[in-house]
Design a protein around this motif. Structure first.
Motif, PDB file in Angstrom:
ATOM      1  N   ASN A   1      -9.468 -31.338  20.141  1.00 23.11           N
ATOM      2  CA  ASN A   1      -8.196 -31.505  19.524  1.00 23.11           C
ATOM      3  C   ASN A   1      -8.282 -31.485  17.893  1.00 23.11           C
ATOM      4  OD1 ASN A   1      -6.378 -34.226  18.397  1.00 23.11           O
ATOM      5  ND2 ASN A   1      -5.801 -33.062  20.286  1.00 23.11           N
ATOM      6  N   VAL A   2      -7.388 -30.811  17.375  1.00 29.25           N
ATOM      7  CA  VAL A   2      -7.271 -30.409  16.083  1.00 29.25           C
ATOM      8  C   VAL A   2      -5.923 -31.183  15.455  1.00 29.25           C
ATOM      9  CG1 VAL A   2      -8.438 -28.208  16.169  1.00 29.25           C
ATOM     10  CG2 VAL A   2      -6.153 -28.164  16.296  1.00 29.25           C
ATOM     11  N   SER A   3      -5.905 -31.068  13.975  1.00 25.20           N
ATOM     12  CA  SER A   3      -4.838 -31.769  13.042  1.00 25.20           C
ATOM     13  C   SER A   3      -3.557 -31.144  13.867  1.00 25.20           C
ATOM     14  CB  SER A   3      -5.019 -31.370  11.814  1.00 25.20           C
ATOM     15  OG  SER A   3      -3.714 -31.500  11.053  1.00 25.20           O
ATOM     16  N   GLU A   4      -2.460 -31.760  13.787  1.00 26.19           N
ATOM     17  CA  GLU A   4      -1.129 -31.469  14.414  1.00 26.19           C
ATOM     18  C   GLU A   4      -0.455 -30.408  13.195  1.00 26.19           C
ATOM     19  OE1 GLU A   4       0.684 -32.819  16.690  1.00 26.19           O
ATOM     20  OE2 GLU A   4      -1.062 -33.310  17.374  1.00 26.19           O
ATOM     21  N   ALA A   5      -0.915 -30.399  11.977  1.00 26.12           N
ATOM     22  CA  ALA A   5      -0.516 -29.680  11.075  1.00 26.12           C
ATOM     23  C   ALA A   5      -0.790 -28.020  11.478  1.00 26.12           C
ATOM     24  CB  ALA A   5      -0.911 -29.835   9.626  1.00 26.12           C
ATOM     25  N   GLU A   6      -1.762 -27.936  12.300  1.00 25.55           N
ATOM     26  CA  GLU A   6      -2.140 -26.443  12.699  1.00 25.55           C
ATOM     27  C   GLU A   6      -1.519 -25.912  13.891  1.00 25.55           C
ATOM     28  OE1 GLU A   6      -6.377 -25.872  13.015  1.00 25.55           O
ATOM     29  OE2 GLU A   6      -6.975 -27.755  11.963  1.00 25.55           O
ATOM     30  N   CYS A   7      -0.646 -26.707  14.582  1.00 25.50           N
ATOM     31  CA  CYS A   7       0.384 -26.117  15.476  1.00 25.50           C
ATOM     32  C   CYS A   7       1.777 -26.118  14.740  1.00 25.50           C
ATOM     33  CB  CYS A   7       0.519 -27.032  16.505  1.00 25.50           C
ATOM     34  SG  CYS A   7      -0.674 -27.297  17.657  1.00 25.50           S
ATOM     35  N   ASP A   8       1.822 -24.992  14.052  1.00 28.95           N
ATOM     36  CA  ASP A   8       3.297 -24.950  13.108  1.00 28.95           C
ATOM     37  C   ASP A   8       4.057 -23.815  13.345  1.00 28.95           C
ATOM     38  OD1 ASP A   8       1.411 -22.970  12.359  1.00 28.95           O
ATOM     39  OD2 ASP A   8       1.142 -23.480  10.325  1.00 28.95           O
ATOM     40  N   MET A   9       3.987 -23.258  14.358  1.00 26.18           N
ATOM     41  CA  MET A   9       4.816 -22.084  14.901  1.00 26.18           C
ATOM     42  C   MET A   9       5.974 -22.475  15.689  1.00 26.18           C
ATOM     43  SD  MET A   9       1.959 -19.198  15.354  1.00 26.18           S
ATOM     44  CE  MET A   9       3.219 -17.870  15.192  1.00 26.18           C
ATOM     45  N   GLU A  10       7.122 -22.039  15.054  1.00 25.99           N
ATOM     46  CA  GLU A  10       8.447 -22.401  15.902  1.00 25.99           C
ATOM     47  C   GLU A  10       8.415 -21.720  17.111  1.00 25.99           C
ATOM     48  OE1 GLU A  10      12.467 -21.263  14.092  1.00 25.99           O
ATOM     49  OE2 GLU A  10      12.393 -23.466  13.923  1.00 25.99           O
ATOM     50  N   CYS A  11       9.061 -22.335  18.110  1.00 22.99           N
ATOM     51  CA  CYS A  11       9.234 -21.350  19.244  1.00 22.99           C
ATOM     52  C   CYS A  11      10.321 -20.265  19.177  1.00 22.99           C
ATOM     53  CB  CYS A  11       9.774 -22.474  20.431  1.00 22.99           C
ATOM     54  SG  CYS A  11       8.782 -23.610  20.769  1.00 22.99           S
ATOM     55  N   LYS A  12       9.844 -19.112  19.978  1.00 27.80           N
ATOM     56  CA  LYS A  12      10.820 -17.959  19.588  1.00 27.80           C
ATOM     57  C   LYS A  12      12.235 -18.366  20.141  1.00 27.80           C
ATOM     58  CE  LYS A  12       7.602 -15.229  17.826  1.00 27.80           C
ATOM     59  NZ  LYS A  12       7.643 -14.859  16.658  1.00 27.80           N
ATOM     60  N   GLY A  13      12.599 -18.956  21.190  1.00 30.11           N
ATOM     61  CA  GLY A  13      13.749 -19.076  21.871  1.00 30.11           C
ATOM     62  C   GLY A  13      14.123 -20.364  21.585  1.00 30.11           C
ATOM     63  N   GLU A  14      13.872 -21.277  20.488  1.00 31.71           N
ATOM     64  CA  GLU A  14      14.460 -22.572  20.452  1.00 31.71           C
ATOM     65  C   GLU A  14      13.931 -23.185  18.833  1.00 31.71           C
ATOM     66  OE1 GLU A  14      13.929 -26.794  22.781  1.00 31.71           O
ATOM     67  OE2 GLU A  14      12.329 -25.488  22.605  1.00 31.71           O
ATOM     68  N   ARG A  15      14.906 -22.946  18.178  1.00 29.33           N
ATOM     69  CA  ARG A  15      14.749 -23.446  16.644  1.00 29.33           C
ATOM     70  C   ARG A  15      14.314 -24.741  16.737  1.00 29.33           C
ATOM     71  NH1 ARG A  15      19.130 -20.002  13.199  1.00 29.33           N
ATOM     72  NH2 ARG A  15      18.433 -17.686  13.495  1.00 29.33           N
ATOM     73  N   GLY A  16      13.587 -25.228  15.703  1.00 29.18           N
ATOM     74  CA  GLY A  16      13.180 -26.649  15.364  1.00 29.18           C
ATOM     75  C   GLY A  16      12.151 -27.261  16.343  1.00 29.18           C
TER      76      GLY A  16
END
Length: 567
Positions: free
Chosen positions: A191-206
């Motif tokens: 498990n790593v920091s939540e800040a590292e999962c920072d990419m928006e879904c290509k088909g779903e803004r937000g």
């Protein structure tokens, strides 16, 4: 009315200062009305509502407009609901008429607040079937989730990934790079920091879909406990016990009450793609040169009934019944661009509908390098063919897809793999692609209308001239028949890889065999119930087949397969 309007214009023309004063007052009044509408929908928040974090978790409930649609328990636990409310930045929760903590869209009126709340509600609805676990490290050489995977660089959403993994019976779904979905039964990463999962879904803004080599992981809440835990396994056949059993199948477990489900479940849990039943022992492993699954035995040799299943065979100590589990073999999943620019351009040439996309899938798995294209197809790029965007002369891809024919276009390549398919099948496949997409189907009206006869009239001659042109103008042409590739993938794909100048690794080819279909095979559920070819069409196509057959044999090559004719 006209006179009044004329007087109004003349009044302001004489006194322009009055006109601008009037305009400013009008805009100011409009702004006040707009601001009022934005705040009027927000009810006053009492002191005991102002801090939801301080309230007891039991007071937090689901949004009523989500309904009862879910896959399993959903977020029935109030603590889980509260944590997700914080994760998405939800504001205060308000009481409805029944006294429970509720938030109703109708209670908030219009304005930005209402739209924001509605967007969050949609996200909650999509994730109601799963519990967010956290952000995890992922490695292309050792995946965190080792089940099936699929990519969509345009339309990936959290819900779509969860739905695909849940359909296949997996326990976890993970999203990465905003567009990649991975499934699995076990998380094999830290498990790593939540800040590292920072990419928006290509088909779903937000919504977040992982990051660079980082997975946003969800645990799926499976609804039906009675359903098979790991989906349906694929029967591979009866095979002789390998010579060195411990090396060929490294995991072994004794099972006095043997059943197919128990052995498949064990191997799936251990993350192995093969489950071999040997009487009262279950073996798990990968297809390797020690156990390649190429020489099937008579099933009667494996016909020993399972002790826990009356109508299933569980093999014997000498002859194993083998099933392929839902675990994806990741030994051939790594792909990249060529490390140095290629000195030669190699074409993967075929008539449309001859299986070029499928062949590209096989080549990428077998070599570990992306394939390119003479064209650009956004739908293929979105499905993971990253070489699709490169210019075909870039030199970064292992080979180039092309349907071109003609001397100038063909002589631009230094070598070619020429893929030939039965014209009856190729024409129907291309017609389906043209009117239904890469894995879709043409509508019944298209087959019965004028489109189909016109299509055959225009495309059937091209099927022949395409092959004849490549045989005539190609510099170094390897002919591969689609039917031979399907029947003997190991040998034919090995020939293709050698032409591409890549060392043939047998274990990697065996890995490709176990997942050869990928996501590029049409379902057989919508096959036509009649032959769309008229007698005239068949006579014309038969003449073209004979022409191509003669051209192949004239160059000391194998002629067309026997099933091309008679029709």
């Amino acid at each position: 009315m006209a006179k009044l309007w004329f007087k109004f214009q003349r009044y302001f023309r004489r006194k322009p200062v009055r006109f601008f004063t009037f305009l400013v007052l009008y805009l100011t009044a409009g702004s006040l009305v707009f601001l009022h509408a934005g705040f009027v929908g927000q009810p006053a928040v009492s002191q005991n509502q102002a801090s939801p974090a301080a309230r007891a978790p039991a007071e937090v409930a689901e949004l009523p407009f989500l309904g009862d649609w879910h896959l399993g328990r959903g977020f029935r636990d109030a603590g889980e609901t509260l944590s997700l409310a914080h994760r998405y930045g939800h504001g205060p929760w308000f009481k409805g008429k029944d006294g429970n903590e509720r938030a109703k869209l109708g209670d908030y009126g219009g304005g930005a607040w209402s739209r924001a709340l509605k967007g969050r509600a949609v996200r909650e609805k999509e994730e109601e079937r799963a519990k967010y676990i956290g952000c995890y490290l992922d490695d292309t050489q050792s995946r965190a989730l080792r089940g099936v995977s699929f990519f969509d660089y345009k339309k990936m959403t959290v819900f779509r990934c969860q739905d695909n993994c849940a359909e296949r019976g997996y326990l976890y779904a993970g999203l990465e790079f905003g567009a990649e979905c991975y499934c699995g039964h076990k998380i094999q990463a830290t498990n790593v920091s939540e800040a590292e999962c920072d990419m928006e879904c290509k088909g779903e803004r937000g919504s977040l879909c992982g990051g660079a080599n980082r997975l946003s992981v969800y645990r799926l809440q499976l609804a039906q406990e009675s359903a098979r835990r790991y989906g349906s396994a694929v029967f591979r056949g009866c095979f002789r016990r390998p010579n060195n059993l411990s090396l060929a199948l490294p995991v072994t477990a004794a099972m006095p009450n043997m059943s197919v489900d128990k052995c498949v479940d064990l191997c799936t849990e251990k993350e192995y793609p093969l489950a071999a039943l040997a009487g009262t022992a279950c073996h798990c492993g990968f297809p390797t040169t020690r156990f390649p699954l190429h020489e099937r035995e008579d099933e009667q040799l494996c016909a020993q009934k399972c002790s826990a299943e009356e109508f299933e065979s569980c093999g014997t100590p000498s002859y194993f019944i083998v099933y392929q589990t839902q675990v994806q073999d990741n030994r051939c999943m790594d792909r990249r661009f060529l490390p140095a620019k290629s000195k030669q351009l190699i074409a993967l040439a075929s008539f449309p509908g001859a299986g070029n996309t499928w062949a590209r899938h096989l080549i990428e798995l077998a070599t570990g390098f992306y394939t390119g294209s003479y064209y650009f197809d956004g739908s293929l790029y979105n499905k993971g063919f990253k070489g699709e965007r490169d210019h075909w002369r870039s030199g970064r891809t292992i080979c180039i897809k092309t349907h071109e024919s003609g001397q100038k276009e063909i002589e631009a390549f230094d070598a070619a793999i020429l893929l030939i398919r039965n014209p009856y099948k190729a024409l129907m496949a291309e017609f389906n692609r043209k009117y239904g997409g890469h894995i879709g189907f043409a509508a019944h009206a298209h087959w019965k209308g004028k489109e189909w006869p016109e299509f055959v009239r225009n495309y059937a001659p091209w099927w022949a001239t395409h092959t004849l042109d490549w045989l005539k103008f190609g510099k170094k042409v390897l002919v591969v028949h689609f039917e031979d590739l399907k029947q003997d993938l190991f040998v034919q794909l090995g020939r293709m890889v050698r032409l591409l100048g890549v060392a043939v690794r047998e274990d990697r080819l065996l890995c490709v065999e176990s997942q050869k279909d990928g996501n590029f095979k049409r379902s057989g559920l919508r096959k036509l119930e009649y032959d769309p070819y008229t007698a005239d069409m068949q006579r014309t196509i038969q003449a073209y087949i004979k022409l191509v057959d003669a051209a192949l044999k004239g160059r000391n090559l194998t002629g067309v397969p026997d099933d091309y004719y008679p029709r």
